[in-house]
Each structure stands twice: as structure tokens, then as C-alpha cells.
Design an enzyme around this catalytic site. Structure first.
Site, PDB file in Angstrom:
ATOM      1  CB  CYS A  12      -1.040  -0.037   1.078  1.00 47.32           C
ATOM      2  SG  CYS A  12      -0.262  -0.109   2.779  1.00 47.32           S
ATOM      3  CG  HIS A 301      -4.067   0.456   5.028  1.00 42.61           C
ATOM      4  ND1 HIS A 301      -3.138  -0.409   4.026  1.00 42.61           N
ATOM      5  CD2 HIS A 301      -4.950   0.947   4.593  1.00 42.61           C
ATOM      6  CE1 HIS A 301      -4.037  -0.119   2.898  1.00 42.61           C
ATOM      7  NE2 HIS A 301      -5.210   0.341   3.132  1.00 42.61           N
TER       8      HIS A 301
END
Ligand SMILES: [Zn+2]
Length: 332
Positions: A12, A301
Site C-alpha cells: 500500500c 496502512h
């Protein structure tokens, strides 16, 4: 085009960065139209022989052609991993570190090295120190450009003026260094603060003493000194990096301070070197892309918010998931 990017195992950080560059229209156009090809310098030993720039350009082309809703950036990731293996593992990496690596890799692949001598830029330090700062900044930039010339430099790099002054004899030393990121400290541990507070902290005068004392060339010994940074050149596209991760010896920490910023009209006039502050051209920046990090230090994240040029709509990119979002939800 708007396309999500498949997560290839904790990628990510990579996907978020790709979405931000893809949303940097003048740069994306440079790749999409193929004009980068004329600039590839396969002989630059600092570059990858064109491998990174070509892999990235192919990916941008696929995103911009808009045929797919979700793309797996496998070939691009492989090209990156051949250069820096730790980006290829399955561990979470730092998005800012990756962006720095990617932009530098692209830059070196298209870096035009001008070998012609520039005697007009040569002078000793004393003479350089006596120059008007706007002239000195320009000369330092010209010197830099003889070795570093690409769309990355001309569009995305600025320059910082750093002034050191000896606390004893007042001897000054001024240097001008290029930057790709304004890496700003966050002056508050919790709650919220303005990005202007971060900029003020960044440009505040700092005292260097003890272990950090400056070796004054006039006193010929380490002296307690002052250091001050100001911006001597602003790029068209400015990247601001908020230093959320702090490192103290073996300890790492993440600052969760909410940093408020204007999405339109960020003003940097106050942080320029004083001789530039009076210039008529007021530099103002509008936000069009941001990378956010959620969660703790290990793992966590990354997502990206990017404003699309065609319809001015903000999109939230969470790996393969893409959704339209409101401007006021774009938080850093
Ligand atoms: Zn001194």
C-alpha cells in the site's frame, strides 16, 4: 483514468505513492505521451539504464488509458525490487522513503549531464559569501543543474538557504542546498496544530552546541553557533513531508497530532529568505494529492487522496478500492 492498484503483499505504501504521481498531471503527461523517451540517459552510472523510468511510464500509461478498474503493478514492482530489494519483501515500508527512491530513480534515468565547464560559476568561498543572497542562490542552483537536470529537478525541487553563524566571532557560512521534500517537524505531541506552526518550527533559529557545535573556520575550533533555514527557491510542485515518525535511539514513535492545512492557497512567503519575501510573485499552493498513514508503527496502512483534474473530484485510493470523497475529508 482512475484505477485501483492491487495490493501485492503490503504494497500500500507503493500504491499510494503511484496514485499521487499519476495525479501530478504535468509529470504523468510526460510519461503518457512518451516524451520521456527522448530524455533517457542509459549511460548515467547513477541510473538504472532506463529500467525504472520505462517500467514506471508503462504503468502510468495503463492507468491513464483507463481500460481497467484495477491494475496489478507486478512488472513495476519487480523493476523496483531489482534495484532495492527491501521494497520487494512483504514488510510494510515507508511511503516517503519510497517516493524519494522512485523520484530519484526516475531523475537519474533521464538526467542530462552537461559536461561543459562553467568558469562563470567558479569562485572561492569568501567571494561567494559576499554575494547578494539572491545571486548566490542562483549560482548554487546553476552549479547543481550542471550535474542534475531533469523534469523532476525543474518541476519538483526547491532550494534551502542554511546560515551558520559563530557565537564567538560572528563568522558566517551560507550554503544553498536543493530539496525534493520539505520535511517538516510537528511541534506538538498531541491534539492538533497548523501546518504554519510546522513551517515556523522548521525555519526557527536553532542553537548548535556541545556535540553539534559548528567548527568555525575563523576561530578554528568548535563553537556554539546559530543555524537558520529559509527557503531560497520554491518548485512548481511542492512535496511536504510531515515527520510523524520519530527515532530516538532504538525507539520509534508516531505522532498522531492532527495537522491542519488549507487545501487551497497555502502561503509560504513568510518562510522564504527575507530578500525574496518582498517579491511581487506570491507563491501559493493548492493541494491535489496526499498520502495518509493509519495505524501503528509496525504495519499500519497507507491510502492516498488525489484530486482528479477533469472533474475536480477528490478520490480516495485504498489499494484496489477507489471511491469519491469530499475535500474536507482529506486529512493528513
Ligand atoms: Zn568563530
Amino acid at each position: 483514468g482512475v484505477a485501483g492498484l492491487r495490493n501485492l503483499g503490503n504494497t500500500c505504501f507503493m500504491n499510494s505513492v503511484i496514485q499521487c504521481i499519476s495525479g501530478t498531471v504535468p509529470l504523468a503527461r510526460f510519461f503518457f505521451t512518451g516524451s520521456y523517451r527522448r530524455h533517457i540517459n542509459r549511460d548515467n552510472p547513477q541510473g538504472t539504464g532506463g529500467e525504472i523510468v520505462e517500467a514506471f511510464a508503462r504503468l502510468i500509461r495503463v492507468i491513464w488509458e483507463g481500460q481497467y478498474n484495477v491494475i496489478s503493478p507486478v512488472t513495476f514492482k519487480d523493476a523496483i525490487c531489482r534495484r532495492i530489494s527491501h521494497f520487494g519483501g512483504n514488510d510494510q515500508q515507508d511511503a516517503q522513503e519510497f517516493l524519494a527512491f522512485l523520484l530519484d530513480g526516475i531523475h537519474e534515468d533521464i538526467n542530462f549531464l552537461d559536461a561543459r565547464p562553467r568558469p562563470d560559476l567558479e569562485m572561492d568561498d569568501e567571494a561567494f559569501e559576499r554575494l547578494k543572497d539572491t545571486t548566490a542562490a542562483e549560482i548554487a542552483w546553476e552549479r547543481y543543474m550542471t550535474r542534475h537536470s531533469s523534469i523532476i529537478v525543474s518541476m519538483m525541487q526547491g532550494q534551502l538557504k542554511s546560515e551558520l553563524q559563530c557565537g564567538k566571532c560572528s563568522k558566517r557560512s551560507t550554503t544553498y542546498s536543493p530539496f525534493m521534500f520539505l520535511s517538516l517537524p510537528i511541534p506538538k505531541k498531541r491534539g492538533s496544530c497548523s501546518i504554519y506552526a510546522c513551517l515556523s518550527e522548521f525555519t526557527a533559529e536553532e542553537t548548535l552546541k556541545g556535540e553539534n557545535a559548528w567548527h568555525c573556520p575563523q576561530c578554528k575550533k568548535a563553537r556554539s553557533s546559530t543555524k537558520k533555514l529559509t527557503i531560497s527557491r520554491l518548485p512548481d510542485v511542492l512535496i511536504i513531508h510531515l515527520k510523524r515518525f520519530s527515532f530516538q535511539g532504538p525507539f520509534r514513535d508516531k505522532l498522531e497530532t492532527m495537522v491542519d492545512f488549507p487545501t487551497k492557497g497555502l502561503e509560504l512567503q513568510k518562510y522564504l529568505m527575507p530578500s525574496l519575501q518582498s517579491t511581487l510573485a506570491t507563491e501559493k499552493y493548492d493541494l491535489y494529492a496526499a498520502v495518509n498513514h493509519f495505524g501503528g508503527l509496525n504495519g499500519g496502512h497507507y491510502t492516498a487522496c488525489v484530486k482528479r483534474v477533469f472533474d475536480k473530484k477528490w478520490h480516495n485510493f485504498d489499494d484496489s478500492r477507489v471511491s469519491v470523497c469530499e475535500e474536507n475529508t482529506v486529512r493528513v
